[in-house]
Design an enzyme around this catalytic site. Structure first.
Site, mmCIF file in Angstrom:
data_model
loop_
_atom_site.group_PDB
_atom_site.id
_atom_site.type_symbol
_atom_site.label_atom_id
_atom_site.label_comp_id
_atom_site.label_asym_id
_atom_site.label_seq_id
_atom_site.Cartn_x
_atom_site.Cartn_y
_atom_site.Cartn_z
ATOM 1 N NE ARG A 54 -1.492 -1.948 3.359
ATOM 2 C CZ ARG A 54 -2.541 -2.736 3.518
ATOM 3 N NH1 ARG A 54 -3.704 -2.224 3.811
ATOM 4 N NH2 ARG A 54 -2.428 -4.032 3.415
ATOM 5 C CB THR A 55 3.719 2.470 1.986
ATOM 6 O OG1 THR A 55 3.075 2.118 3.203
ATOM 7 C CG2 THR A 55 4.418 3.796 2.161
ATOM 8 C CE LYS A 82 23.743 -6.679 -10.416
ATOM 9 N NZ LYS A 82 24.090 -5.773 -11.524
ATOM 10 N NE ARG A 104 7.959 0.850 4.123
ATOM 11 C CZ ARG A 104 6.752 0.370 4.411
ATOM 12 N NH1 ARG A 104 6.481 -0.892 4.231
ATOM 13 N NH2 ARG A 104 5.808 1.163 4.856
ATOM 14 C CG HIS A 132 5.097 4.450 8.158
ATOM 15 N ND1 HIS A 132 5.211 5.245 7.037
ATOM 16 C CD2 HIS A 132 4.466 3.323 7.747
ATOM 17 C CE1 HIS A 132 4.667 4.617 6.006
ATOM 18 N NE2 HIS A 132 4.213 3.452 6.413
#
Lengths: 312, 188
Positions: A54-55, A82, A104, A132
């Protein structure tokens, strides 16, 4: 406001300004043509080093509806997998002329660190167990639309507090807007040092959900974050549900005008019963549409004006 | 270079000169209302959209005057063009206002944009863009209380309360009782 890293950085006026813009953005969602030209020519990169539905999609749609060019980078499938460092990944992306970076990351403090490396406006879309901010803004915005004003209203935040960045940001945002907050969790999921924080920030703590629920004007359930748990925080899921779940029985004792929030994704049957998640008073889906409006508002305030422009 | 109509000595000591008082404004709005009715042959399908900030009360006042003549209410809405401005990037972030359309929308309606001052024409350009996102009116007209000139775009008002030739350096201020507590137009 150059970045949005923490709710703490926002004044009450700035929160209200974001809410006012979000209300306009909400209207846009019901239009046939959902595009606004405000961020035309701006580029926003969503960098998600943790899974999210959702975010990430909310920020992506928000940017696109404001006419920004939006690209998504996830850890899986990027050079980060990597072994490239966060700093190198971020600097590489920003060297392409990025105006906004939505990040995030599983490490607390990652967004703040990134903001010190780049010129782009940085939005914290969740950093580890820390903050958040857009989730807190959208939760408060959703409740404000439901309850009118938040001043003096009692909000119960229930669940896995130790691992929850949503709870930390929400406490800051709700108390800033004058709400009375009680956080409820089993002793094993109460963060250490919460007593001192609760005293200085002016919220309450409780281990007894059944004692808090009758007083609440809104209930915010938190997800049990099994992926962040390393040991036995509670004996069994069943025991957690009995003590701290919003069960069918607790739902039946809740006033019908008390909104039920959950930031998602929900563990149905664990912290919230299906009946409560789908109840008429559940605002879970409303939170999603509010989230889009809030993220549009945040991107607008950070990126629409001149680069050092703040909220006015 | 000062314009020929600039008040003498305006560069050293700026003084407010009232160009329209409350009665003049009321008279101008009455005339615009009658012009709108005549042009539209009545008030059917007419939607007045006030541009924030002072266009909104002006639209409401015109609507009241039309309703008084026609005996039936005319639809009024508010239009915010902040997101559509072409100078968003060069100024601090502007706070957006509310856009509120009448329940019937604007499709196939004659939309009259109402604003206080017509100057460069850029606000109206933004308003036309905003309208295109909101629906498809059958016609769009523009009514302004004051046209002060200095257009930067090929935009012209259909209904003007007062033409006020002004120098670029001059400042035209519209004050309305709903917003400012008094009704007057000044130039300084």
């Amino acid at each position: 406001m150059k970045h949005l890293l923490s709710v703490d950085d926002l004044s009450t006026d700035e929160v209200e300004a974001i809410f006012a813009t979000a209300a306009d953005m909400h209207d846009v969602q019901s239009r046939e043509v959902k595009k606004l030209p405000a961020l035309r020519g701006r580029t926003v990169v969503n960098m998600f080093f943790e899974d999210s539905t959702r975010t990430r999609s909310s920020f992506e749609i928000a940017g696109k509806w404001l006419s920004a060019d939006v690209i998504n980078v996830s850890a899986k499938g990027s050079s980060a997998s990597k072994g490239e460092s966060l700093r190198d990944t971020v600097l590489t992306v920003c060297a392409m002329g990025v105006d906004g970076l939505v990040i995030r990351h599983p490490a607390s403090g990652a967004a703040l660190q990134v903001s010190q490396w780049v010129d782009a406006a940085v939005v914290n879309a969740g950093d580890g167990m820390h903050e958040h901010p857009t989730q807190a803004l959208l939760d408060a915005y959703t409740l404000q639309r439901r309850l009118g004003s938040l001043a003096g209203r009692h909000v119960a935040i229930v669940g896995d507090l130790t691992h929850s960045r949503v709870f930390r940001s929400n406490v800051q945002c709700l108390t800033k807007l004058g709400a009375h907050v009680t956080v409820v969790a089993p002793p094993t999921l109460m963060p250490s040092g919460i007593r001192a924080w609760s005293e200085s920030a002016g919220f309450e703590t409780s281990y007894d959900l059944d004692a808090v629920l009758p007083e609440a004007d809104a209930v915010m359930m938190l997800r049990v974050q099994r992926e962040r748990m390393s040991g036995g925080f509670f004996p069994s899921p069943r025991e957690y549900t009995v003590g701290y779940g919003l069960t069918r029985d607790r739902l039946s004792r809740l006033r019908p005008d008390v909104p039920i929030c959950h930031p998602g994704p929900m563990n149905r049957g664990l912290e919230i019963a299906a009946d409560a998640a789908d109840a008429a008073q559940s605002v879970v889906l409303e939170q999603v549409s509010s989230g889009l409006a809030i993220r549009m508002a945040v991107l607008y305030h950070l990126l629409a004006g001149e680069s050092d422009g703040g909220i006015s | 270079m000062p314009a020929p109509d600039a008040p003498p000595g305006h560069e050293s000591a700026r003084t407010d000169r009232t160009v329209l008082d409350a009665r003049d404004i009321s008279r101008a709005l009455t005339r615009i209302s009658h012009e709108l009715l005549e042009r539209n042959k009545g008030a059917s399908d007419l939607v007045l959209l006030g541009l924030h900030t002072r266009g909104v009360p002006l639209a409401r006042r015109i609507a009241e005057k039309i309703a008084a003549v026609e005996g039936a209410p005319v639809e009024v809405g508010e239009l915010d063009v902040t997101m559509y401005r072409d100078d968003l990037r060069s100024q601090p972030t502007r706070r957006a206002h509310k856009t509120a359309l009448p329940a019937g929308g604007i499709d196939r309606k004659v939309v009259v944009l109402v604003d206080d001052v017509l100057f460069s024409g850029r606000t109206i350009r933004a308003a036309l863009d905003a309208l295109a996102d909101l629906g498809r009116p059958s016609a769009v007209r523009l009514a302004v209380l004051v046209d002060r000139g200095h257009r930067e775009l090929p935009i012209r008002a259909d209904h003007v309360g007062k033409n006020l030739p002004s120098a670029l350096a001059e400042r035209v201020s519209v004050r309305l009782s709903e917003v400012d507590g008094t009704d007057e137009v000044t130039i300084s």
